[in-house]
Design a protein around this motif. Structure first.
Motif, PDB file in Angstrom:
ATOM      1  N   ASN A 190       0.859  -1.184   0.000  1.00 34.56           N
ATOM      2  CA  ASN A 190       0.000   0.000   0.000  1.00 34.56           C
ATOM      3  C   ASN A 190       0.895   1.233   0.000  1.00 34.56           C
ATOM      4  O   ASN A 190       1.685   1.442   0.925  1.00 34.56           O
ATOM      5  N   ALA A 191       0.781   2.070  -1.032  1.00 32.62           N
ATOM      6  CA  ALA A 191       1.676   3.221  -1.194  1.00 32.62           C
ATOM      7  C   ALA A 191       1.169   4.486  -0.504  1.00 32.62           C
ATOM      8  O   ALA A 191       1.792   5.536  -0.615  1.00 32.62           O
ATOM      9  N   ASN A 192       0.047   4.405   0.200  1.00 32.32           N
ATOM     10  CA  ASN A 192      -0.542   5.612   0.766  1.00 32.32           C
ATOM     11  C   ASN A 192       0.351   6.309   1.789  1.00 32.32           C
ATOM     12  O   ASN A 192       0.315   7.533   1.925  1.00 32.32           O
ATOM     13  N   ASN A 193       1.152   5.541   2.533  1.00 32.43           N
ATOM     14  CA  ASN A 193       2.024   6.183   3.514  1.00 32.43           C
ATOM     15  C   ASN A 193       3.139   6.976   2.847  1.00 32.43           C
ATOM     16  O   ASN A 193       3.564   8.015   3.356  1.00 32.43           O
ATOM     17  N   LEU A 194       3.614   6.502   1.710  1.00 33.85           N
ATOM     18  CA  LEU A 194       4.608   7.279   0.957  1.00 33.85           C
ATOM     19  C   LEU A 194       3.965   8.568   0.452  1.00 33.85           C
ATOM     20  O   LEU A 194       4.558   9.652   0.560  1.00 33.85           O
ATOM     21  N   ILE A 195       2.747   8.464  -0.084  1.00 31.55           N
ATOM     22  CA  ILE A 195       2.040   9.655  -0.570  1.00 31.55           C
ATOM     23  C   ILE A 195       1.810  10.635   0.571  1.00 31.55           C
ATOM     24  O   ILE A 195       2.080  11.839   0.446  1.00 31.55           O
ATOM     25  N   ALA A 196       1.327  10.137   1.713  1.00 31.24           N
ATOM     26  CA  ALA A 196       1.029  10.996   2.858  1.00 31.24           C
ATOM     27  C   ALA A 196       2.296  11.648   3.408  1.00 31.24           C
ATOM     28  O   ALA A 196       2.271  12.816   3.825  1.00 31.24           O
ATOM     29  N   THR A 197       3.400  10.915   3.384  1.00 31.19           N
ATOM     30  CA  THR A 197       4.662  11.480   3.871  1.00 31.19           C
ATOM     31  C   THR A 197       5.111  12.641   2.992  1.00 31.19           C
ATOM     32  O   THR A 197       5.554  13.680   3.487  1.00 31.19           O
ATOM     33  N   ILE A 198       4.992  12.469   1.675  1.00 31.13           N
ATOM     34  CA  ILE A 198       5.367  13.550   0.770  1.00 31.13           C
ATOM     35  C   ILE A 198       4.417  14.740   0.935  1.00 31.13           C
ATOM     36  O   ILE A 198       4.843  15.894   0.951  1.00 31.13           O
ATOM     37  N   LEU A 199       3.135  14.457   1.086  1.00 34.89           N
ATOM     38  CA  LEU A 199       2.146  15.525   1.222  1.00 34.89           C
ATOM     39  C   LEU A 199       2.292  16.296   2.537  1.00 34.89           C
ATOM     40  O   LEU A 199       2.321  17.532   2.555  1.00 34.89           O
TER      41      LEU A 199
END
Length: 474
Positions: free
Chosen positions: A367-376
């Protein structure tokens, strides 16, 4: 005169109740009461109350924190002993009902964003200690928290009575005589005060925790809480007990994982303050959780990726672009925004403050959502080991320097291809969803359809009855 007598009676009853409560604590003596308050403060930290009931610059436990859920934004309540806006008039029985069963003093139901489904197993002693702490150890803040206004029909709190009948366990904790005292203590903390399953267990259609999938990973809101069962590929079965203890204490495990988002808050406000015995107990229990495997995982998420760089392909090129030029590539976005901290090859800093992007839970997950959330949104947590900080690149809608959804997708895909799971692509739509607060639930739309269908059926029945009566009259 009758109204005056009635009001006087209510005042006297309230006064008598307050005096009775005060005298019961006074009977314990100041030393005993102080010990209970201290115990309650510890239970409050173990329960991570501050993370939800205190805003970034707000006063402790005054509420008002917006909690994004798949059904809308829920605002945390004021739980200071304010008589007007907090729990100052709660009796201990009413406090227990709110903590364990999600029922406010006025009889209305709390939304399960308040993890009463986990707190239901708290012992009487721990609930008593919590009540004593919040009533006598916390400073009252006379500020009203914003009202939660979920869309129809979720704004009908009475519907939660049915939800509680289906999914709330009202049994207090029972020890397992076949397990050690340490294991039992760990299970009590994980299932109760620490409420780990609230985030780490996937949710079903009714937003309930899925039975049989405890701690196998779930998402409610922006961040994804990964699988923490003992499965060696999908979970944390490859971690040693000592590594898990270190992570709970500091929020990071070099070369494997860093706590951000909700978990970062849990470490900052809760787990770092637990006693050594309690952290060891949690580690003992978690290490023994039955494995749950995701077929998409062939290796631990902490081992994905390797050192890599495309910097050489960018050297000698013109880095200045006009508005009419093509959009930047993922490599350019990475070098311009990420490489200065995580290095051009993604290995992070030598001291580990800036983590490696390969062998990293955020980049190796299915699940890539944590990478997205970290960048955001970045990372910002503080423990006894210092602060961990990374700026977010999502910015505000009016921020011209913020990265767009498309640019974050490009940068994220560059990171995944070079340092993590190249088979998990990120789209601009994925970024937009996380930016909005995470996936929404179909429950809202379906419940409205169900209500509308019910109304139509009732109207059809009424019409049928009316027609029959008219025919019979003729």
């Amino acid at each position: 005169m009758r109204n005056f007598s009635h009001r006087l009676c209510r005042v006297l009853v309230l006064f008598a109740g307050c005096m009775a409560a005060a005298s019961s604590y006074a009977a314990d003596g100041p030393t005993e009461t102080a010990a209970v308050i201290k115990r309650g403060e510890y239970v409050a930290k173990a329960s991570d109350c501050a993370a939800c009931h205190t805003t970034a610059q707000g006063k402790p436990f005054a509420g008002g924190l917006p909690l994004v859920s798949p059904l809308g934004t829920i605002y945390s309540t004021n739980i200071t002993p304010s008589n007007e806006f907090g729990i100052g008039r709660y009796t201990e029985e009413q406090f227990s009902e709110a903590i364990r069963h999600g029922i406010r003093a006025d009889g209305a139901n709390l939304y399960p964003a308040m993890p009463y489904t986990s707190y239901s197993i708290l012992t009487d002693d721990d609930v008593h200690a919590l009540y004593t702490y919040f009533r006598f150890g916390v400073t009252a803040v006379d500020v009203r928290a914003p009202d939660t206004k979920l869309p129809f029909p979720m704004n009908i709190r009475a519907s939660l009575k049915v939800w509680n009948l289906l999914f709330l366990n009202k049994n207090t904790y029972q020890t397992d005589p076949h397990q050690s005292a340490e294991w039992n203590r760990g299970r009590y903390l994980v299932q109760g005060a620490a409420h780990c399953s609230v985030c780490h267990t996937p949710r079903g259609f009714m937003m309930q925790e899925e039975a049989g999938l405890e701690l196998s990973g779930g998402q409610v809101g922006t961040w994804y809480a990964p699988n923490i069962t003992s499965d060696t590929a999908s979970g944390i079965g490859s971690w040693t007990r000592e590594e898990l203890v270190e992570y709970l204490r500091t929020g990071r495990l070099r070369g494997k994982a860093q706590a951000a988002g909700d978990m970062g808050e849990a470490v900052e406000h809760s787990s770092q303050y637990l006693s050594a015995a309690d952290v060891d107990a949690i580690a003992t229990y978690v290490k023994g959780i039955p494995p749950i495997h995701d077929s998409r995982d062939s290796a631990p998420r902490f081992t994905a990726g390797k050192m890599s760089s495309e910097l050489a392909t960018l050297r000698g090129t013109d880095g200045i672009r006009s508005d009419n030029d093509a959009h930047p590539t993922g490599a350019e976005l990475f070098q311009g925004n990420c490489a200065s901290c995580h290095s051009a090859q993604g290995q992070g800093s030598k001291d580990g403050y800036y983590p490696s992007l390969f062998h990293n839970s955020a980049t190796g997950s299915v699940n890539a959502n944590n990478l997205i959330a970290t960048i955001l949104y970045g990372v910002d947590r503080t423990t006894s080991k210092g602060q961990a900080y990374m700026p977010g690149f999502g910015g505000k809608p009016t921020d011209s320097t913020a990265l767009s959804d498309e640019e974050i997708a490009l940068a994220g895909n560059y990171v995944l291809v070079h340092y993590g799971r190249a088979d998990i692509p990120i789209t601009a739509q994925d970024v937009a969803e996380v930016r909005r607060g995470g996936p929404t639930s179909p429950l809202l739309a379906l419940s409205r359809i169900g209500i509308a269908a019910g109304v139509v059926i009732v109207l059809l029945i009424l019409a049928f009855v009316i027609v029959r009566k008219r025919k019979a009259a003729h």
